[in-house]
Write a protein that holds these residues in place. Structure first.
Motif, short mmCIF file in Angstrom:
data_model
loop_
_atom_site.label_atom_id
_atom_site.label_comp_id
_atom_site.label_asym_id
_atom_site.label_seq_id
_atom_site.Cartn_x
_atom_site.Cartn_y
_atom_site.Cartn_z
N LYS A 69 0.87 -1.17 0.00
CA LYS A 69 0.00 0.00 0.00
C LYS A 69 0.90 1.22 0.00
O LYS A 69 1.44 1.62 1.04
N TYR B 210 -0.70 -0.92 -11.40
CA TYR B 210 -0.34 0.38 -10.84
C TYR B 210 0.60 0.22 -9.66
O TYR B 210 0.52 -0.74 -8.91
N THR C 156 1.23 6.66 -11.88
CA THR C 156 1.02 6.32 -10.47
C THR C 156 2.34 6.22 -9.72
O THR C 156 2.40 6.49 -8.52
N SER D 297 0.54 2.60 -7.34
CA SER D 297 -0.36 3.12 -6.32
C SER D 297 -1.70 3.36 -6.98
O SER D 297 -1.76 3.60 -8.18
N PRO D 298 -2.80 3.28 -6.24
CA PRO D 298 -4.09 3.60 -6.85
C PRO D 298 -4.05 4.97 -7.50
O PRO D 298 -3.50 5.91 -6.93
#
Length: 457
Positions: free
Chosen positions: A239, A264, A290, A266-267
């Protein structure tokens, strides 16, 4: 046995036959035994004699290594590793646990035969002091060679040098500890930066395979790098905003085969008018966006991707415009020699991006025909990059206006013109060759006539 002999003997392990074992099982077995032997030498006083691999070697020499002995050794080795795990906070060694769960009798015998040969070999590398000094380098050598054999986990020394040169000034700065992020890491690039960054960096990374995390945790331990500086995750547990809330100083990406759509770092951080960037496009540019969102405000990113991303139309052209115009973060585009990659059929490109940079141009390099992409050549490229030089046929410092005029197509032939070398023609030699060909044609014609006469044609 001197150092060169040990290295040669050690590399011969890779050519040993290992019937019944897959490549990954063979690799993990080698890694396990080498690390176990290293720990046994380093922490001899913590081991009961029965746990020491030398006892297993004695049994092997007498031909008494049976499946039961093999399993007993695995159980003992596992206990020792778990004991050290508490003391040194090492990983839980997922692939070692898998070795304990082998139920097939034939597979057990395959492991036993291999372990017997391997332990006999390394047991002959005396004295202990020489081995202790050699083991960390031998381990790196083993990991590198296995990666080279697998190919999709190998990054060449030239490419490691390329990454090193672009980040050289930042890595050597000791005023502040740097944070490196390695998305989807594989062997070569992570090993290079663990060794070079040392105590000057916190290293973050995530991977799909637990084995990669295990191997590099061991590598760091053997090189004396503080384990508190390592932050490796399984991809499912990664995360970015939680692990790197303030962002990374540097991000290094190595994906010459490309990125799947929807992958990705990161989101996506959606901003007004940018939602279209994350749907209906290939994987590299959305992935890159991202990744940029995980950088600090003055962070930098180096990546190797397929070269086709430079000129694909549609939304990818819009993303290139966004990177060049609005973010002004695209600093360098370098077409790499295809000789340094194992894959065929596509060109790979090195990209260097930096947030909040002062320059308002882009450096283009065409290294596709560079014959020797070595350290000296890469150092010369770095000098040209720093001085923003233009050398016909090799590199060009291109203004943002020129890129705009080319509709943000970054294909290198638009910015670097190939130098056509005139080839001197030897007229006399050409005439002589024509005469030779005419003589050959006369001989052929004579033979045809003979064959026609014989056949009555």
């Amino acid at each position: 046995m001197d150092r060169e002999q040990i290295h040669n003997e050690f590399l011969s392990i890779l050519s040993e036959s290992h019937p019944g074992l897959t490549f990954e099982e063979y690799r993990d077995s080698c890694v396990f035994l080498l690390f176990y032997q290293y720990l046994c030498l380093k922490h001899d006083d913590l081991l009961e004699d029965v746990y020491k691999p030398g006892e297993l070697v004695k049994m092997a020499i007498r031909g008494k290594l049976q499946v039961a002995s093999f399993l007993k050794f695995m159980e003992s080795a596992s206990s020792f590793l778990h004991m050290l795990n508490k003391e040194f906070q090492l990983t839980d060694f997922s692939f070692y646990k898998k070795l304990e769960k082998v139920h097939s009798l034939e597979k057990q015998k395959s492991y036993a035969r291999f372990f017997r040969k391997f332990l006999k070999k390394i047991n002959g590398w005396n004295p202990k002091e020489e081995l202790m000094s050699q083991y960390p380098n031998l381990f790196i050598l083993l990991v590198t060679e296995f990666a080279r054999l697998k190919k999709d986990t190998y990054i060449s020394e030239e490419l490691c040098e390329l990454y090193n040169n672009f980040f050289n000034n930042n890595v050597q700065s000791v005023s502040e500890k740097k944070k490196f992020l390695l998305p989807e890491f594989q062997y070569g690039i992570l090993a290079s930066y663990i060794i070079n960054a040392g105590e000057e960096a916190d290293i973050y990374g995530y991977a799909k395979e637990e084995e990669y995390i295990d191997i590099f945790t061991i590598l760091c331990y053997m090189k004396g790098i503080p384990l508190d500086d390592l932050h490796f995750f399984m991809k499912r547990d990664w995360k970015a905003r939680q692990e790197l809330p303030e962002g990374a100083d540097h991000i290094l990406i190595f994906m010459p085969e490309g990125v799947e759509a929807g992958e990705y770092v990161s989101p996506p951080r959606i901003s007004v008018g940018k939602e279209q960037f994350y749907s209906g496009t290939k994987g590299e540019f959305p992935f890159l966006l991202t990744a940029l969102s995980c950088l600090k405000k003055d962070g930098s990113l180096a990546a190797i991707f397929p070269g086709a991303m430079l000129y694909r139309e549609g939304r990818e052209a819009q993303i290139r415009k966004y990177l060049v115009d609005e973010l002004n973060c695209l600093d360098t585009v370098m077409l790499l020699p295809d000789t340094i990659f194992h894959s065929n059929g596509q060109a790979e490109v090195f990209l260097f991006l930096k947030l909040n940079r002062s320059e308002d141009d882009v450096m283009f390099f065409d290294c596709s025909e560079v014959e020797e992409f070595n350290k000296e050549q890469i150092k010369n490229l770095q000098t040209l990059w720093m001085e923003r030089k233009t050398i016909p046929g090799l590199c060009s410092c291109v203004s943002k206006t020129t890129i705009q005029e080319n509709d943000y197509n970054l294909n290198l032939p638009r910015y670097i013109t190939k130098i056509m070398q005139d080839t001197a023609i030897d007229v006399e030699q050409g005439k002589a060759r024509i005469q030779e060909i005419n003589k050959e044609l006369d001989e052929i014609e004579k033979r045809i006539q003979i064959y026609r006469h014989e056949l009555g044609l």
